[in-house]
Structure formats: structure tokens, C-alpha cells
Design an enzyme around this catalytic site. Structure first.
Site, PDB file in Angstrom:
ATOM      1  CG  HIS A  82       7.666   1.495  -1.449  1.00 28.46           C
ATOM      2  ND1 HIS A  82       6.366   1.932  -1.433  1.00 28.46           N
ATOM      3  CD2 HIS A  82       8.193   1.938  -2.624  1.00 28.46           C
ATOM      4  CE1 HIS A  82       6.113   2.605  -2.544  1.00 28.46           C
ATOM      5  NE2 HIS A  82       7.211   2.636  -3.280  1.00 28.46           N
TER       6      HIS A  82
ATOM      7  CG  HIS B 230      10.528   2.268  -7.160  1.00 29.23           C
ATOM      8  ND1 HIS B 230       9.384   1.984  -7.859  1.00 29.23           N
ATOM      9  CD2 HIS B 230      10.134   2.929  -6.049  1.00 29.23           C
ATOM     10  CE1 HIS B 230       8.328   2.470  -7.193  1.00 29.23           C
ATOM     11  NE2 HIS B 230       8.766   3.051  -6.091  1.00 29.23           N
TER      12      HIS B 230
ATOM     13  NE  ARG C 214      13.566   3.500 -11.416  1.00 29.64           N
ATOM     14  CZ  ARG C 214      12.469   4.067 -10.946  1.00 29.64           C
ATOM     15  NH1 ARG C 214      11.302   3.435 -10.988  1.00 29.64           N
ATOM     16  NH2 ARG C 214      12.528   5.266 -10.394  1.00 29.64           N
TER      17      ARG C 214
ATOM     18  CE  LYS D 171       2.298   1.191  -4.700  1.00 27.68           C
ATOM     19  NZ  LYS D 171       3.657   1.702  -4.670  1.00 27.68           N
TER      20      LYS D 171
ATOM     21  CG  HIS E 185       1.482   6.418  -5.055  1.00 28.02           C
ATOM     22  ND1 HIS E 185       2.837   6.580  -5.206  1.00 28.02           N
ATOM     23  CD2 HIS E 185       0.963   7.665  -5.009  1.00 28.02           C
ATOM     24  CE1 HIS E 185       3.119   7.876  -5.250  1.00 28.02           C
ATOM     25  NE2 HIS E 185       2.000   8.550  -5.140  1.00 28.02           N
TER      26      HIS E 185
ATOM     27  CG  HIS F 151       5.085   6.518  -0.490  1.00 33.09           C
ATOM     28  ND1 HIS F 151       3.828   6.967  -0.743  1.00 33.09           N
ATOM     29  CD2 HIS F 151       5.462   5.825  -1.591  1.00 33.09           C
ATOM     30  CE1 HIS F 151       3.460   6.552  -1.944  1.00 33.09           C
ATOM     31  NE2 HIS F 151       4.440   5.859  -2.472  1.00 33.09           N
TER      32      HIS F 151
ATOM     33  CG  ASP G 284       8.991   5.579  -2.812  1.00 34.23           C
ATOM     34  OD1 ASP G 284       9.072   4.817  -3.787  1.00 34.23           O
ATOM     35  OD2 ASP G 284       8.376   6.658  -2.846  1.00 34.23           O
TER      36      ASP G 284
ATOM     37  CG  HIS H 296      14.134   8.769 -11.786  1.00 34.27           C
ATOM     38  ND1 HIS H 296      13.096   8.826 -12.680  1.00 34.27           N
ATOM     39  CD2 HIS H 296      13.565   8.447 -10.605  1.00 34.27           C
ATOM     40  CE1 HIS H 296      11.946   8.564 -12.078  1.00 34.27           C
ATOM     41  NE2 HIS H 296      12.199   8.332 -10.802  1.00 34.27           N
TER      42      HIS H 296
ATOM     43  CB  ALA I 273       8.210  11.888  -8.950  1.00 33.25           C
TER      44      ALA I 273
HETATM   45  C1  NCD Z   1       8.660   6.250  -7.807  1.00 34.57           C
HETATM   46  C2  NCD Z   1       9.452   5.855  -9.055  1.00 34.57           C
HETATM   47  O1  NCD Z   1      10.303   6.633  -9.503  1.00 34.57           O
HETATM   48  O2  NCD Z   1       9.238   4.756  -9.567  1.00 34.57           O
HETATM   49  N1  NCD Z   1       8.759   7.673  -7.624  1.00 34.57           N
HETATM   50  C3  NCD Z   1       8.560   8.380  -6.492  1.00 34.57           C
HETATM   51  O3  NCD Z   1       8.580   9.604  -6.561  1.00 34.57           O
HETATM   52  N2  NCD Z   1       8.367   7.795  -5.332  1.00 34.57           N
HETATM   53  C4  NCD Z   1       7.243   5.789  -7.907  1.00 34.57           C
HETATM   54  C5  NCD Z   1       6.469   5.938  -6.621  1.00 34.57           C
HETATM   55  O4  NCD Z   1       6.573   5.108  -5.724  1.00 34.57           O
HETATM   56  O5  NCD Z   1       5.745   6.930  -6.484  1.00 34.57           O
HETATM   57 ZN    ZN Z   2       7.554   3.921  -4.749  1.00 37.24          ZN
END
Ligand code: NCD
Ligand code: ZN
Length: 333
Positions: free
Chosen positions: A13, A15, A17, A95, A132, A167, A240, A244, A256
Site C-alpha cells: 500500500h 502512494h 503521486r 481500490k 479504505h 491500514h 500507506d 505531501h 492527510a
Molecule cells: C493517503 C494520501 O495522502 O494519498 N492519505 C492518508 O492519510 N493515508 C490516502 C489514503 O490512503 O487514505
Molecule cells: Zn493509502
């Protein structure tokens, strides 16, 4: 010096971007992980075979050695015919983000009943539904618990559909997993194993630990640690990690997501060592997820050394979790 060598882990899991920073995040992941299941909540989202294939190629070009496992985002108006097409193009999961539940999920699903044909097609294709599990309209600490009722209905309505509840953050979800069939699994992150609401906001607010689902109480953290460190057969690792930009995290409207890839394995090694469970780490990060997804185990290995290092302040414009702090385990380069 104490060292630990394990089969190279998978992150189920992640991210990454898109755009100019993506390569930095992907290369950071490649240091610790052989494969990563890359989440589709990009802007625009991953929803079609060509877009998904291009994203995979871009990631693997930027980070040689990292295999990107791909995902597509379920949208309310998606035709069921897309499912076999995505599968053919190599998608590992579809997803489900409840609409508004997290970063870039405004276009998500308000109820699983919105997409019966898509879920039926996924069940027929044996494609994994990754969820999620939070109801965003509920109070923040009850969102995951509330979703379990909907999850129960999904399991009942699609009895052969493989599902991953992503998560896990609370005891109730662990208990729920005890009562579900074997094709329902859960991922656990580094931060939910290590931190609680007090770390997030007991002293000064730490925006870099703000994520969805939010970290919870000590009893929840403890239950997750006990489950994972005792070798729970249904749980595997998904970081996860969600970078950012620093400016956006340290602002009046912090999104988040916790950027954890750079510290994930060092922190897990420290935790498993404290729990006298170092011999269980490899199963959690390198075996159980691969087994569930029917993937061969990685052949490469990863070595960690017990040597202090300081977490960098910034990687690809994002602040890693525990930036500036000294950790006891380090990835051997
Ligand atoms: C994730 C994100 O920033 O893309 N943020 C998070 O708080 N985990 C998205 C997600 O998996 O909830
Ligand atoms: Zn995530």
C-alpha cells in the site's frame, strides 16, 4: 555490529503521486522494497488500462529495481467491462475509497451498492477489492468501526470476492477479521504500530503524523502490535506512505498522509526487536502479502545494520516521518 538480513520486502500500500517528485519517492521505496502496490488516487486518478500502464512504466523508469504493482480506482459510474480490461493490463486490485474519506477521494463511492456490476465482475475475475474502510460522515474515531458493518455486507453479497481492509487502526477491526472468511485480509502500516493520538496531538500538533485513518489509542496500537508480532496469518504489511509537500503539510489545511517509506524498515526492525519477534519480521513484510496476492517471493535480500542515523529533513519536497531524529536501525546501502 548487529545486522539483520531478510528477503527484500514488498509494500502492499503505497502512494507515489505523479509528476516531478514521483521519482524521488519511488527511488526511496526501492531502497527497502522490491515491489510496491501503487495506489491510484493520483490527480487525475488511475482508471483506465492505458493510463495505468503509462504510470507503471514511468515509475519503473524512475526507480530501476522497483516493480510497480498496479491498482485502479473504483468510480461510481464505471462500466463493469473495465474490470477484465484492467486485469488484462496487469491490475492487482481495484481500490474502493468511500467518497470524501481521504486525500483525493472526493470522487469515490458513497455505498458499495452503487457499483454492483463492477463488484460482480471483480468477483468473477478473482480480482482483489482493496478498501479504505472509513465512513467519513461519522465522528473521526468511529469511522473505521462504522465501516465494518458495510464490509460485512460486501462479504455477504460477494462471498467469493477477495478483499483487503487497508491500514487497520483499531481493535474492533482485528476482532472483525477473526470472524471473516480466509479470503479477507488486512494490511497494517508502520505508523499505526508505533504511534497514538498522543503522538499526533498530545503535545504540539505533528502534521507529519496526520493521516487517515488517524492513529488511535494505546490499546489499539498494542492490539495491532500483538497481532502482527505474534504472526497473525491474515495481516501483512502496507506502509500507506503518502508524501505531501512540506508547505502543504505545514499549513492551515494540512492534508492527510504520513511519508514513512524512508523510515519504515528501520522502525519495524526496532519494534520487532523490542517485542522479541525479529524472527517474525520477514513473514510480515516479505511473505504473507506475496502469498495472498499469488506472487513469487522476492529473490533479493535486504540488510539492516544496528547503527544510528539521522532521518533527513526533506526528500522530494516532503518531510519524512521522524525527520531530524536518530533511529537505531539503518538500511545498509
Ligand atoms: C493517503 C494520501 O495522502 O494519498 N492519505 C492518508 O492519510 N493515508 C490516502 C489514503 O490512503 O487514505
Ligand atoms: Zn493509502
Amino acid at each position: 555490529m548487529k545486522t539483520l538480513t531478510i528477503r527484500k520486502p514488498d509494500d502492499f500500500h503505497l502512494h507515489l503521486r505523479q509528476g516531478e517528485r514521483m521519482g524521488d519517492y519511488a527511488r526511496e521505496t526501492a531502497r527497502s522494497f522490491a515491489r510496491a502496490l501503487v495506489m491510484p488516487n493520483t490527480l487525475p486518478p488511475v482508471t483506465d488500462p492505458a493510463g495505468m500502464e503509462a504510470y507503471k512504466k514511468a515509475i519503473e523508469t524512475e526507480a530501476p529495481g522497483l516493480e510497480a504493482l498496479m491498482a485502479f480506482k473504483l468510480l461510481p459510474d464505471m462500466p463493469a467491462g473495465i474490470v477484465p480490461e484492467m486485469k488484462k493490463a496487469g491490475a492487482v486490485i481495484g481500490k474502493l475509497y468511500p467518497a470524501g474519506a481521504t486525500t483525493n477521494a472526493e470522487d469515490g463511492i458513497s455505498s458499495y451498492r452503487q457499483i454492483p456490476d463492477v463488484l460482480e465482475a471483480m468477483e468473477a475475475e478473482g480480482m482483489v477489492l482493496s478498501i479504505h474502510g472509513e465512513h467519513p460522515e461519522k465522528p473521526v474515531l468511529e469511522r473505521e468501526i462504522s465501516y465494518l458493518t458495510e464490509l460485512e455486507q460486501i462479504i455477504r453479497d460477494y462471498p467469493k470476492l477477495p478483499i483487503v481492509l487497508e491500514h487497520l487502526s483499531c481493535r474492533e477491526s482485528l476482532r472483525f477479521l477473526e470472524q471473516t472468511p480466509d479470503h479477507v485480509r488486512g494490511t497494517v502500516t508502520t505508523h499505526h504500530l508505533l504511534f497514538t493520538l498522543d503522538d499526533l496531538m498530545g503535545g504540539s500538533l505533528n502534521p507529519h503524523l496526520f493521516c487517515k485513518p488517524v492513529v488511535k489509542k494505546e490499546e489499539d496500537r498494542r492490539a495491532l502490535v500483538d497481532a502482527v508480532c505474534s504472526g497473525h496469518p491474515r495481516l501483512f504489511y502496507g506502509s500507506d506512505s503518502a508524501p505531501h509537500l512540506k508547505e502543504s503539510k505545514e499549513s492551515g489545511s494540512c492534508g492527510a498522509g504520513a511519508f514513512t517509506s524512508p523510515v519504515a524498515l528501520p522502525l519495524l526492525a526496532e519494534l520487532f526487536e523490542q517485542e522479541d519477534a525479529l524472527d517474525r519480521l520477514e513473514d510480515f513484510v516479505s511473505r504473507k502479502g506475496a502469498d495472498f496476492y499469488g506472487l513469487p517471493l522476492n529473490k533479493e535480500s535486504l540488510t539492516l545494520v544496528k547503527e544510528p542515523w539521522t532521518v533527513p529533513d526533506l526528500i522530494g519536497g516532503a518531510v519524512p516521518l521522524l525527520a531530524g531524529e536518530t533511529l537505531s536501525w539503518k538500511i545498509s546501502s
